[in-house]
Design a protein around this motif. Sequence first.
Motif, PDB file in Angstrom:
ATOM      1  N   GLY A 141      18.182  19.346 -26.668  1.00  0.00           N
ATOM      2  CA  GLY A 141      18.343  19.860 -28.020  1.00  0.00           C
ATOM      3  C   GLY A 141      19.706  19.511 -28.589  1.00  0.00           C
ATOM      4  O   GLY A 141      19.836  19.230 -29.792  1.00  0.00           O
ATOM      5  N   ILE A 191      21.595  16.846 -27.692  1.00  0.00           N
ATOM      6  CA  ILE A 191      21.687  15.392 -27.894  1.00  0.00           C
ATOM      7  C   ILE A 191      20.845  14.958 -29.076  1.00  0.00           C
ATOM      8  O   ILE A 191      21.248  14.126 -29.893  1.00  0.00           O
ATOM      9  CB  ILE A 191      21.250  14.650 -26.611  1.00  0.00           C
ATOM     10  CG1 ILE A 191      22.252  14.908 -25.490  1.00  0.00           C
ATOM     11  CG2 ILE A 191      21.106  13.150 -26.870  1.00  0.00           C
ATOM     12  CD1 ILE A 191      21.798  14.383 -24.126  1.00  0.00           C
ATOM     13  N   GLY A 192      19.637  15.518 -29.170  1.00  0.00           N
ATOM     14  CA  GLY A 192      18.679  15.120 -30.199  1.00  0.00           C
ATOM     15  C   GLY A 192      17.626  14.190 -29.640  1.00  0.00           C
ATOM     16  O   GLY A 192      17.937  13.265 -28.897  1.00  0.00           O
ATOM     17  N   TYR A 193      16.372  14.439 -30.002  1.00  0.00           N
ATOM     18  CA  TYR A 193      15.256  13.651 -29.474  1.00  0.00           C
ATOM     19  C   TYR A 193      15.130  12.323 -30.206  1.00  0.00           C
ATOM     20  O   TYR A 193      15.527  12.218 -31.368  1.00  0.00           O
ATOM     21  CB  TYR A 193      13.962  14.462 -29.591  1.00  0.00           C
ATOM     22  CG  TYR A 193      13.917  15.654 -28.659  1.00  0.00           C
ATOM     23  CD1 TYR A 193      13.553  15.506 -27.327  1.00  0.00           C
ATOM     24  CD2 TYR A 193      14.275  16.924 -29.118  1.00  0.00           C
ATOM     25  CE1 TYR A 193      13.521  16.598 -26.469  1.00  0.00           C
ATOM     26  CE2 TYR A 193      14.242  18.027 -28.267  1.00  0.00           C
ATOM     27  CZ  TYR A 193      13.858  17.852 -26.942  1.00  0.00           C
ATOM     28  OH  TYR A 193      13.834  18.943 -26.087  1.00  0.00           O
ATOM     29  N   ASP A 201       9.989  12.828 -26.072  1.00  0.00           N
ATOM     30  CA  ASP A 201      10.099  12.818 -27.531  1.00  0.00           C
ATOM     31  C   ASP A 201      10.227  14.208 -28.132  1.00  0.00           C
ATOM     32  O   ASP A 201      10.430  14.346 -29.345  1.00  0.00           O
ATOM     33  CB  ASP A 201       8.878  12.115 -28.133  1.00  0.00           C
ATOM     34  CG  ASP A 201       8.839  10.638 -27.770  1.00  0.00           C
ATOM     35  OD1 ASP A 201       9.922  10.037 -27.610  1.00  0.00           O
ATOM     36  OD2 ASP A 201       7.733  10.079 -27.644  1.00  0.00           O
ATOM     37  N   GLN A 224      20.837  10.332 -24.157  1.00  0.00           N
ATOM     38  CA  GLN A 224      20.466   9.804 -25.463  1.00  0.00           C
ATOM     39  C   GLN A 224      19.596   8.563 -25.277  1.00  0.00           C
ATOM     40  O   GLN A 224      19.891   7.703 -24.445  1.00  0.00           O
ATOM     41  CB  GLN A 224      21.740   9.454 -26.229  1.00  0.00           C
ATOM     42  CG  GLN A 224      21.545   8.657 -27.494  1.00  0.00           C
ATOM     43  CD  GLN A 224      22.867   8.076 -27.984  1.00  0.00           C
ATOM     44  OE1 GLN A 224      23.909   8.245 -27.350  1.00  0.00           O
ATOM     45  NE2 GLN A 224      22.832   7.386 -29.117  1.00  0.00           N
TER      46      GLN A 224
END
Length: 407
Positions: free
Chosen positions: A141, A143-145, A164, A195
Amino acid sequence: MTTVAKPLILLVGTGMRDYRQYLLESISPHYRLHLLSPSAPTWEPPYLSGATQVPDLADVDALTVAGKAVEDVAGVLCWDEALILPAAHLAAALGAPRPGVAAVAACRDKHATRSALAAAGVPQPESVLVGSLEEALAAAGGIGYPVVLKPRALAASLGVVRADGPADVERHFAFARDTTVPGAPSYEVSVLVEQYADGPEISVDSVVHDGVLTPVVLARKEVGYEPYFEELGHIVDGADPLLADEGLRAVLQHAHDAIGLRDGFTHTELRLTADAPLVIEINARLGGGLIPHLGTLATGVDPGPAAAAAACGLPPEVARDRSRVAGIRFFYADAEDTTVASIAFDAEALPPAIAEAVTLVKPGAVVSPPPRGTTFGRLAFAIAVAQTAAECRAALDGAGAALRVTT
């Protein structure tokens, strides 16, 4: 007239004949090879000057005793990922500290690699070490998907999977945590959440002598079986413009400086993102998947003797004498738990550009496609040599069509 003896190298393990015999063939004319192996040599003797059985090659003490019993050792060489750290300890014990225990340890532990590269400012994906599913979800969360889940101690894309969203992390965390191979180190905190670097994936096999890095083989990786990163093949173009790219070379040199590797042979994987080449991992060994062999076919540079020279602290020979395209394709079973009844390539159906076509399993073998059957579940491979990458890939497609398997 006196004859100068060829330098003697202790070779720690050999690996599967189909994947590594070419290295013994290329090194043995220039160096004497004394094999340290858990069992008596089988196919290796024509290339050896001697051999010693060591029941457990991961036992550094036993390995050191066996190595010290061999006279006139100039260097230690190993290309087995599970054994490169014991081999580095052996080299240090013999006074041949190349490429160095600390540098090899930094490569072997993917978290240590990330830490060293981050401290030096080397471009790489953001990475967080986690020990539980809850920590993995929190890291993803942040880092970002999409993110990548990766085992801390493996190689060859084993256990690596893309997530994803949170449901994918929950589905695949155990796969990344529990995938292992014999000889792999065990860590209580064992998974990296990273990432996802979007862009073509390449690998660069390099020789390092006195701190100066020279790229030898650049391969463009072909992967499949999403969301996994199974290596389906590689293409090596002897005229690839990236070989002369100063920016890429600077990133490679910076990365090797960061981990303290000043002598040796390495296999570095990178992603070519829109912003910069990002270092995915560094392995303190020759590349697998017959990538060094492709390099010789494409450029004439033989990575085997170059790696042997680096192990002995000698300047490597990396002069090119040709520019072609060489590629390899690996073939897998279509369904899980497939029992092979017969397998062979139809020689008459193979395209002219196919230089080698090799089956890897025998009748009776039970194989599965990825993710269950990864590197160790391959049925066969073919190697093509052509003038262009398109011709090379077309020939490899033809080899796949010429593979006859009954189940």
